[in-house]
Design an enzyme around this catalytic site. Structure first.
Site, PDB file in Angstrom:
ATOM      1  N   SER A   1      -9.717  -1.008   7.013  1.00 45.61           N
ATOM      2  CA  SER A   1      -9.175  -0.852   5.662  1.00 45.61           C
ATOM      3  C   SER A   1      -8.442  -2.044   5.061  1.00 45.61           C
ATOM      4  O   SER A   1      -8.081  -2.001   3.888  1.00 45.61           O
ATOM      5  CB  SER A   1      -8.251   0.362   5.611  1.00 45.61           C
ATOM      6  OG  SER A   1      -9.017   1.521   5.492  1.00 45.61           O
TER       7      SER A   1
ATOM      8  N   LYS B   1       0.859  -1.191   0.000  1.00 42.15           N
ATOM      9  CA  LYS B   1       0.000   0.000   0.000  1.00 42.15           C
ATOM     10  C   LYS B   1       0.894   1.239   0.000  1.00 42.15           C
ATOM     11  O   LYS B   1       1.947   1.251   0.645  1.00 42.15           O
ATOM     12  CB  LYS B   1      -0.884  -0.039   1.244  1.00 42.15           C
ATOM     13  CG  LYS B   1      -1.950   1.027   1.304  1.00 42.15           C
ATOM     14  CD  LYS B   1      -2.838   0.794   2.527  1.00 42.15           C
ATOM     15  CE  LYS B   1      -3.944   1.812   2.649  1.00 42.15           C
ATOM     16  NZ  LYS B   1      -4.802   1.557   3.839  1.00 42.15           N
TER      17      LYS B   1
ATOM     18  N   SER C   1      -9.635   1.443   2.809  1.00 38.19           N
ATOM     19  CA  SER C   1      -8.779   2.206   1.933  1.00 38.19           C
ATOM     20  C   SER C   1      -7.706   1.399   1.208  1.00 38.19           C
ATOM     21  O   SER C   1      -7.107   1.900   0.257  1.00 38.19           O
ATOM     22  CB  SER C   1      -8.102   3.329   2.729  1.00 38.19           C
ATOM     23  OG  SER C   1      -7.300   2.801   3.766  1.00 38.19           O
TER      24      SER C   1
HETATM   25  N1  GLN Z   1     -12.959   3.819   6.296  1.00 35.90           N
HETATM   26  C1  GLN Z   1     -12.379   4.218   7.542  1.00 35.90           C
HETATM   27  C2  GLN Z   1     -11.928   5.653   7.470  1.00 35.90           C
HETATM   28  O1  GLN Z   1     -12.202   6.271   6.506  1.00 35.90           O
HETATM   29  C3  GLN Z   1     -11.228   3.319   7.883  1.00 35.90           C
HETATM   30  C4  GLN Z   1     -10.004   3.647   7.139  1.00 35.90           C
HETATM   31  C5  GLN Z   1      -8.838   2.794   7.513  1.00 35.90           C
HETATM   32  O2  GLN Z   1      -8.968   1.770   8.162  1.00 35.90           O
HETATM   33  N2  GLN Z   1      -7.679   3.276   7.135  1.00 35.90           N
HETATM   34  O3  GLN Z   1     -11.313   6.178   8.355  1.00 35.90           O
END
Ligand code: GLN
Length: 467
Positions: free
Chosen positions: A174, A75, A150
């Site tokens: 994510s 990532k 994400s």
């Molecule tokens: N969707 C969640 C957020 O927007 C989790 C994101 C993540 O785990 N990085 O914060």
């Protein structure tokens, strides 16, 4: 022999070591898939073809390394020396880290090859990879749909066999949620199990790095390589090795709060089926209650913006990243941030600054911190009765690109992953077939450092072929 891109990580490493095929051949098999499918998917921000080839040429048969010649996608919030790392943001689009994150150093020490950097929501804020400054990633099962987020690029890359495995980060869901949307396995490790040194921070009290993989076995292999205490991460903990438990002696809880409102009934059905299957294998299934579940999202969206407002303060146009020259230093900072950040980071910086401001911090941040403790206590109580929990990973299957227009409906994608994350617990998402041709995942949650138990149960679930 089956195709190289279908082999397990261990099979790839053994094949390279034994001289059945070379690291270059392995790399070329994945680069070929990238060449064929990447235009449709946009799973990568940077493909490291040249660097990977240089690395692969140096790998010789007979060499040691648990990941000898295994290409790994990372990532793009994980720092790679000499290889651009953007965190999905324009504000650091030219950033080339001078050092490797600890997880990268650990992968390299086992002979892995850095295949490239995957697409993600900007600074890991989002659940669909639509918030990336580098375009949306498409779900390989249906190109009109999101891969989740994400870590959507990592999940799509593994699902489409552009990479044999990938690392993601999981703050509120994510890794687990995109794993479910793309039909792959995703582990969010216990908070503190894996070093975050060199990982661009979203919410420091929640962030963890973990694998996305084709199988539970592969996720276990990667976890074993990247886990462990690191002097550069003060939150690191050495894992205590647990006694393996037999499936027949396990007590598994299904929290009733996870089967209600907002959940696609077809997914609820799948979770029940998985429960029945595990019961047939000898496990005891019971309903449990986690009464503060309902507050998870509200707590998360105070704590995350609060930490974001502090963590993102370093992107100020002074030392690196986007810089808009101006007459005064205040204007320079404000214009650089105005130009460099997308709308979700801006929204969270504003929310977080408010939640922490004097007069409001007690009402918002402090309260959220207290409710976070109540959520953690819910889990602690449940784990007095059961060994692990079985839940849906996400309330729906992959949604359409552009479907979730208001931020709140996007935030709801993580209702089932956030509470355990707030409690610092490990979670594994395992694919259990499809609904209307779209993958479904179930989430296994256990006490801190119970990763091995989650892997064992995950493997049992995986062995059954779900339709
Ligand atoms: N969707 C969640 C957020 O927007 C989790 C994101 C993540 O785990 N990085 O914060």
């Amino acid at each position: 022999m089956s195709e190289i891109t279908e082999l397990s990580l261990k099979q790839i490493a053994e094949g390279v070591r034994g001289g059945n095929f070379s690291a270059i051949e392995v790399l070329q098999a994945f680069l070929k898939n990238i060449a064929e499918k990447e235009d449709d998917l946009n799973a990568f921000i940077t493909v490291n073809s040249k660097g990977a080839l240089t690395q692969a040429k140096e790998i010789k048969k007979g060499q040691q390394g648990r990941l000898l010649g295994v290409p790994v996608a990372l990532k793009d919030n994980i720092s790679t020396r000499g290889l651009r790392t953007t965190a999905g943001s324009k504000i650091i689009e030219d950033y080339i880290p001078p050092y490797n994150a600890t997880v990268v150093a650990k992968l390299l020490a086992e002979g892995a090859i850095i295949l490239g950097k995957t697409n993600m929501d900007e600074f890991a804020m989002g659940s669909s990879t639509e918030n990336s400054a580098y375009g949306v990633t498409h779900n390989p099962h249906d190109l009109t749909r999101v891969p989740g987020g994400s870590s959507g690029g990592s999940a799509a890359a593994v699902a489409a066999r552009l990479a044999p495995t990938a690392l993601g980060t999981d703050t509120g869901g994510s890794i687990k949620q995109p794993a479910a949307f793309c039909g792959v396995v995703g582990l969010r490790p216990t908070y503190g199990a894996v070093s975050r040194y060199g990982v661009i921070a979203l919410t420091s009290s929640l962030d963890q790095v973990g694998p996305l993989a084709k199988t539970v076995e592969d996720a276990r292999t990667i976890f074993e390589v990247i886990a462990g205490k690191d002097p550069y991460d003060a939150t690191g903990v050495e894992m205590a090795s647990e006694e393996p438990k037999k499936l027949e002696s396990l007590r598994i809880g299904i929290p009733k709060e996870y089967l209600g409102e907002g959940l696609d009934p077809a997914i609820a059905e799948m979770v029940k089926k998985v429960g029945e299957f595990l019961e047939k294998q000898g496990a005891a299934i019971q309903e449990v209650s986690l009464p503060h579940t309902h507050y998870g999202l509200a707590v998360y969206y105070i704590i995350t913006p609060s930490e974001v407002s502090s963590n993102l303060a370093r992107f100020d146009g002074i030392r690196y990243g986007v810089r808009v020259e101006d007459s005064s230093i205040e204007e320079l900072v404000s214009r650089s941030r105005g130009k460099g950040f997308g709308s979700e980071p801006k929204r969270r910086i504003i929310l977080g600054t408010f939640a922490l401001s004097s007069g409001y911090a007690d009402q918002y941040y402090l309260r959220a911190a207290k409710v976070r403790t109540l959520i953690a206590q819910d889990f602690a109580r449940a784990f007095e009765k059961v060994d692990l929990l079985l839940t849906p990973t996400a309330p729906t299957t992959a949604f359409k690109i552009g479907e979730k227009k208001d931020p709140l409906s996007m935030y709801l994608s993580d209702i089932f992953t956030i509470p355990a994350n707030l409690a610092g617990l490990p979670g594994l998402s395992v694919p259990v077939g499809t609904i209307k041709n779209l993958p479904v995942g179930v989430q296994l949650l256990g006490p801190k450092f119970s990763e091995n138990m989650l892997f064992d149960v995950g493997e049992a679930i995986e062995r059954k072929k779900w339709s």
